[in-house]
Design an enzyme around this catalytic site. Structure first.
Site, short mmCIF file in Angstrom:
data_model
loop_
_atom_site.label_atom_id
_atom_site.label_comp_id
_atom_site.label_asym_id
_atom_site.label_seq_id
_atom_site.Cartn_x
_atom_site.Cartn_y
_atom_site.Cartn_z
CG ASP A 90 -1.93 -1.08 1.25
OD1 ASP A 90 -2.39 -1.46 0.15
OD2 ASP A 90 -2.27 -1.57 2.34
CE1 TYR A 141 4.15 -6.37 3.60
CE2 TYR A 141 3.43 -8.66 3.62
CZ TYR A 141 3.54 -7.44 2.98
OH TYR A 141 3.04 -7.30 1.71
#
Length: 271
Positions: A54, A112
């Site tokens: 994003d 992540y």
């Protein structure tokens, strides 16, 4: 056509995410790469990434692939691309790979990391774009956060932690582990999220839940109930993009026949 496998690092602060946007809607990582490759190949080149990060999300080892003209075989892609790309996007590796390799569909795991800034007195200016400043809101209950993180491991339905915007066949995901890393820099708390794959903004939503637990707004049992009910409206808010980084992508092989296992090691301890 030869297929390139690219390993990329980028500072997501000034990118409108990975994916191409309509003209005028912002600069993207995919767009910058395709523009540079088109210049080098003298023709349009489509780039496919392992994950659609994003706006504001960073990457240490995003993986992508692109097909290039055979006349460019042996071309010094890393050097040439880095000469054209903006300073907040770098090619760490560029190699020819199996023509069947697909950066997204061949990925078998992703890692992540999310970084919290926990000192209530200040934030180092050069760290501000890469952390979520939670220190000013009081001390976090780390034990409660650790307990909550344990709820996320396993094969579970994460519908309550998916933001709208992407159609998926299933909201069930296999999460290998969510752990607090013991060797974080001073003033910081780093959380590692490892899974076969993630839903849209799932990591940021899980991080938002962990911080809400740490602040005493909800309990681990509340989050267990949210998981069971599967309603996004019941879950805490989404963590900011700035603290999130795509740290690694795992493949069964490196595209050249070599086995690679990033996630087979025991999970990091909860320091």
């Amino acid at each position: 056509m030869p297929r390139l496998r690219l390993t990329l690092a980028y500072d997501g602060t000034h990118f409108s995410g990975w994916q191409l946007q309509a003209p005028g809607l912002g600069r993207t990582v995919q767009g910058c790469l395709e523009e540079a490759l088109a210049t080098l190949c003298a023709q349009p080149v489509r780039v496919h990434g392992a994950g659609r990060t994003d706006a504001g999300v960073h990457a240490l080892a995003q993986v992508a692939h692109a097909d290039v003209p055979r006349s460019r075989t042996g071309f010094p892609w890393q050097k040439a691309l880095n000469a054209l790309l903006p300073k907040d996007l770098s090619v760490l590796e560029a190699v020819e790979t199996d023509p069947a390799f697909h950066a997204r569909f061949d990925a078998v795991g992703k890692e992540y990391r999310y970084t919290l800034w926990t000192d209530p007195r200040f934030v180092l200016p050069w760290r501000r774009p890469y952390v979520w400043d939670v220190g000013r809101r009081g001390v976090l209950d780390v034990a409660a956060m650790d307990a909550c993180a344990g709820l996320f491991a396993g094969y579970r339905d994460f519908a309550a932690f998916q933001n709208a915007g992407t159609v998926v066949n299933s909201t069930v995901r296999q999460v290998h582990g969510v752990v607090r890393l013991p060797d974080a820099p001073e003033h910081e708390m780093v959380w590692q999220f490892r899974a076969e794959g993630f839903l849209k903004q799932m990591v940021r939503n899980l991080m938002g839940a962990l911080v809400a637990v740490g602040r005493g707004k909800v309990s681990p049992e509340d989050i267990r109930s949210v998981l069971t009910k599967g309603q996004r409206s019941l879950a805490p808010g989404t963590a900011p993009a700035c603290g999130l980084c795509l740290h690694a992508v795992e493949y069964a092989s490196d595209g050249r026949g070599h086995k690679r296992h990033l996630f087979h090691q025991p999970e990091a301890g909860q320091g």
